[in-house]
Motif scaffolding. Sequence first.
Motif: not given
Length: 110
Positions: A85-101
């Motif tokens: 669960s934590c791995a999915i959350t952190i990976c999703s956050y990082e992917a979103g950060k890269r995408f929106f950044g």
Amino acid sequence: MQNAASASVGAVVTSLFVTPFEVLKVRQQACGSAAECGMVQLGQTLVRAEGATAFWAGLRPTLLMAGVGALFAGLGPRVLKVAPSCAITICSYEAGKRFFGRGRAEGGAS
């Protein structure tokens, strides 16, 4: 991959620290006798302990009756649930950060 591994390791370490407190909480919620409920003797009466006193009042019977291993009951299933669960959350956050950044950087440059 590094984010997923870091999040999983963090979840395992956190579970090691949190599980004993969760076990004591559940044991107090499902108690049967005064000794198991975190009750303390005050003169001739039993009084429900609160705060840190409740923690120590619940810890002693648990250790005496079931040993230290009882404080880590359910650690395996907890880790199997929390680590991914934590791995999915952190990976999703990082992917979103890269995408929106990236979009913000492109929009700001025009």
